[in-house]
Scaffold this active site. Structure first.
Site, PDB file in Angstrom:
ATOM      1  N   GLU A 155       0.798  -1.236   0.000  1.00  0.00           N
ATOM      2  CA  GLU A 155       0.000   0.000   0.000  1.00  0.00           C
ATOM      3  C   GLU A 155       0.829   1.284   0.000  1.00  0.00           C
ATOM      4  O   GLU A 155       0.628   2.167   0.830  1.00  0.00           O
ATOM      5  CB  GLU A 155      -0.975  -0.030   1.192  1.00  0.00           C
ATOM      6  N   GLU A 260      -6.113 -10.829  -1.509  1.00  0.00           N
ATOM      7  CA  GLU A 260      -6.928 -10.679  -0.277  1.00  0.00           C
ATOM      8  C   GLU A 260      -8.412 -10.640  -0.630  1.00  0.00           C
ATOM      9  O   GLU A 260      -9.165  -9.800  -0.143  1.00  0.00           O
ATOM     10  CB  GLU A 260      -6.520  -9.384   0.456  1.00  0.00           C
TER      11      GLU A 260
HETATM   12  O1  G3I Z   1      -3.115  -8.564  18.519  1.00  0.00           O
HETATM   13  C1  G3I Z   1      -4.048  -7.752  19.223  1.00  0.00           C
HETATM   14  C2  G3I Z   1      -4.500  -8.431  20.449  1.00  0.00           C
HETATM   15  O2  G3I Z   1      -3.402  -8.585  21.305  1.00  0.00           O
HETATM   16  C3  G3I Z   1      -5.604  -7.608  21.104  1.00  0.00           C
HETATM   17  O3  G3I Z   1      -6.129  -8.301  22.179  1.00  0.00           O
HETATM   18  C4  G3I Z   1      -6.742  -7.329  20.109  1.00  0.00           C
HETATM   19  C5  G3I Z   1      -7.828  -6.438  20.674  1.00  0.00           C
HETATM   20  O4  G3I Z   1      -8.494  -5.764  19.648  1.00  0.00           O
HETATM   21  O5  G3I Z   1      -6.198  -6.691  18.995  1.00  0.00           O
HETATM   22  C6  G3I Z   1      -5.244  -7.504  18.336  1.00  0.00           C
HETATM   23  O6  G3I Z   1      -4.776  -6.870  17.193  1.00  0.00           O
HETATM   24  C7  G3I Z   1      -5.679  -6.774  16.105  1.00  0.00           C
HETATM   25  C8  G3I Z   1      -5.132  -7.616  14.971  1.00  0.00           C
HETATM   26  O7  G3I Z   1      -5.924  -7.417  13.805  1.00  0.00           O
HETATM   27  C9  G3I Z   1      -5.136  -9.113  15.296  1.00  0.00           C
HETATM   28  O8  G3I Z   1      -6.416  -9.592  15.496  1.00  0.00           O
HETATM   29  C10 G3I Z   1      -5.769  -5.324  15.702  1.00  0.00           C
HETATM   30  O9  G3I Z   1      -6.432  -4.580  16.720  1.00  0.00           O
HETATM   31  C11 G3I Z   1      -6.512  -5.168  14.412  1.00  0.00           C
HETATM   32  O10 G3I Z   1      -6.411  -3.818  13.958  1.00  0.00           O
HETATM   33  C12 G3I Z   1      -5.895  -6.079  13.372  1.00  0.00           C
HETATM   34  O11 G3I Z   1      -6.626  -5.931  12.180  1.00  0.00           O
HETATM   35  C13 G3I Z   1      -5.989  -6.451  11.020  1.00  0.00           C
HETATM   36  C14 G3I Z   1      -5.725  -5.327  10.037  1.00  0.00           C
HETATM   37  O12 G3I Z   1      -5.163  -5.861   8.846  1.00  0.00           O
HETATM   38  C15 G3I Z   1      -4.768  -4.286  10.585  1.00  0.00           C
HETATM   39  O13 G3I Z   1      -4.633  -3.241   9.710  1.00  0.00           O
HETATM   40  C16 G3I Z   1      -6.929  -7.468  10.389  1.00  0.00           C
HETATM   41  O14 G3I Z   1      -7.058  -8.592  11.267  1.00  0.00           O
HETATM   42  C17 G3I Z   1      -6.350  -7.927   9.048  1.00  0.00           C
HETATM   43  O15 G3I Z   1      -7.316  -8.724   8.370  1.00  0.00           O
HETATM   44  C18 G3I Z   1      -6.052  -6.717   8.188  1.00  0.00           C
HETATM   45  O16 G3I Z   1      -5.481  -7.152   6.976  1.00  0.00           O
HETATM   46  C19 G3I Z   1      -5.204  -6.136   6.016  1.00  0.00           C
HETATM   47  C20 G3I Z   1      -3.977  -6.567   5.241  1.00  0.00           C
HETATM   48  O17 G3I Z   1      -2.916  -6.827   6.120  1.00  0.00           O
HETATM   49  C21 G3I Z   1      -3.578  -5.506   4.214  1.00  0.00           C
HETATM   50  N1  G3I Z   1      -4.681  -5.168   3.345  1.00  0.00           N
HETATM   51  C22 G3I Z   1      -5.927  -4.816   4.037  1.00  0.00           C
HETATM   52  C23 G3I Z   1      -6.339  -5.916   5.002  1.00  0.00           C
HETATM   53  C24 G3I Z   1      -7.676  -5.618   5.644  1.00  0.00           C
HETATM   54  O18 G3I Z   1      -7.616  -4.450   6.426  1.00  0.00           O
END
Ligand code: G3I
Length: 358
Positions: A155, A260
């Site tokens: 990105e 994705e």
């Molecule tokens: O790891 C912490 C955990 O310790 C905590 O308890 C929990 C509470 O909310 O959060 C956890 O982290 C989260 C992480 O996912 C793991 O579940 C983050 O808050 C959350 O923001 C994160 O979201 C991920 C996101 O990327 C971050 O930008 C999504 O799962 C993931 O599907 C998403 O993937 C992205 C690709 O990497 C890039 N392209 C877009 C795509 C969708 O947004």
């Protein structure tokens, strides 16, 4: 404009998913195209046994939804953390799957410390380059020969086609992308290297990505593929736009990967919107929308299959509706398996599209 007819889709959407219970997507893919899924920790740890069974049976490629990103692998300057990442990689190796790495350089899920210099000032170019090199060397080096290909930079382009002013770009300059590819290739000369981004059906953004890729090629850096994230909706982008983007991206000479894929069924609503508007399918998905989703999947697979020489991978961003990042407090239905891990009509639609193309 390229015209594309969706003949397969119209006929198949009524087929019950149960009719395809014993079919494996990976067995139906054309030669040279793998099919994968982004997996989470409960899956690669084996805690979600029902999911593991489906992943093992259906797919021959995996991507890590979160575990290989900068923050989880290097939470602090002097500390790497590989326990979970090792288990992700081993999960794929045990099943003879193509294991993808996602991702090395991104503005998100990267600790604030990475971009901080002395005295509270932003880190300077040399510091950032040293941190980037150390991270890439360590992570890519650890999985040398095990990870098939890496999303090196994620990105980097804005919607208007200009370089996104991320902390990497601001601190290093536009050549941070070239540097990341150089470091990744040094760390594992045999790994495939990809550039990954979304909204590539939008011409301005796509033009920016193609310019970036051509710059890497002009510098004689290794780049094997472009990941088109494919976070799409029911109606948008149009099939013609998806096809045009594919043709243009492949015009760089690179492989195209749908890295994705998911289909968002919920509206974009402002924060605080009335729940009935923001979360319309909280108590279930109407059959009519279920069928539209199936037709949409048949249509997009129709494009992938028509251009099978250009497309080398299709990866769903999550296994079942219960796993999807698109829920975020609402009820979304973007994938091929439902919350009870049952295949949906969309699964049948993809199966039929694949069979039809054989
Ligand atoms: O790891 C912490 C955990 O310790 C905590 O308890 C929990 C509470 O909310 O959060 C956890 O982290 C989260 C992480 O996912 C793991 O579940 C983050 O808050 C959350 O923001 C994160 O979201 C991920 C996101 O990327 C971050 O930008 C999504 O799962 C993931 O599907 C998403 O993937 C992205 C690709 O990497 C890039 N392209 C877009 C795509 C969708 O947004």
């Amino acid at each position: 404009m390229i015209r594309y007819m969706t003949s397969v889709a119209v006929a198949l959407a009524v087929l019950p998913a149960a009719a395809h219970q014993d079919v494996a997507l990976k067995d139906l893919m054309p030669k040279g195209m793998v099919i994968g899924v982004a997996i989470n920790q409960r899956q690669f740890d084996g805690a979600d046994a029902a999911a593991v069974e489906i992943i093992t049976k259906q797919f021959n490629q995996i991507s890590p939804e979160n575990v290989l990103k900068f923050q989880p692998t290097q939470p602090a300057a002097d500390r790497y953390s590989f326990d979970a990442a090792d288990r992700y990689v081993q999960f794929g190796l045990d099943r003879h799957m193509e294991v993808v790495g996602h991702n090395l350089v991104w503005h998100s899920q990267t600790g604030a410390w990475v971009f901080q210099g002395a005295d509270g000032k932003p880190a300077d170019r040399d510091t950032l380059l040293a941190r980037m090199r150390d991270h890439i060397r360590t992570v890519v080096g650890r999985y040398k020969g095990k990870i098939h290909g890496w999303d090196v930079v994620n990105e980097a382009i804005d919607e208007d086609g200009s370089m996104r002013q991320s902390p990497w770009q601001v601190g290093i300059g536009d050549d941070y992308v070239a540097k990341a590819f150089e470091f990744a290739h040094d760390a594992d000369p045999d790994a495939e290297l990809y550039y990954n981004d979304f909204n590539l059906e939008k011409p301005a953004k796509r033009a920016g990505v193609i310019k970036l890729v051509r710059d890497l090629q002009a510098r004689k850096l290794r780049i094997d593929g472009i990941g088109n994230q494919a976070h799409w909706r029911l109606e948008t982008p149009a099939i013609d736009e998806i096809e045009q983007a594919l043709v243009d991206l492949h015009g760089t000479g690179l492989k195209v990967m749908y890295s994705e894929l998911d289909i968002n069924l919920l509206p974009n609503t402002p924060r605080g919107a009335d729940p009935a508007t923001a979360n319309p399918y909280a108590s279930g998905l109407p059959d009519e929308i279920q069928q539209q989703l199936a037709r949409r999947y048949a249509d997009v697979f129709g494009v992938f299959l028509k251009h099978r020489d250009a497309v080398t991978r299709v990866t769903f961003w999550g296994l079942s509706d219960a796993d999807s990042w698109l829920n975020r407090g609402r009820m979304n239905y973007p994938l091929l398996w439902d919350r009870r891990r049952q295949p949906k009509p969309a699964f049948s639609a993809v199966v039929e599209a694949l069979k039809h193309a054989r």
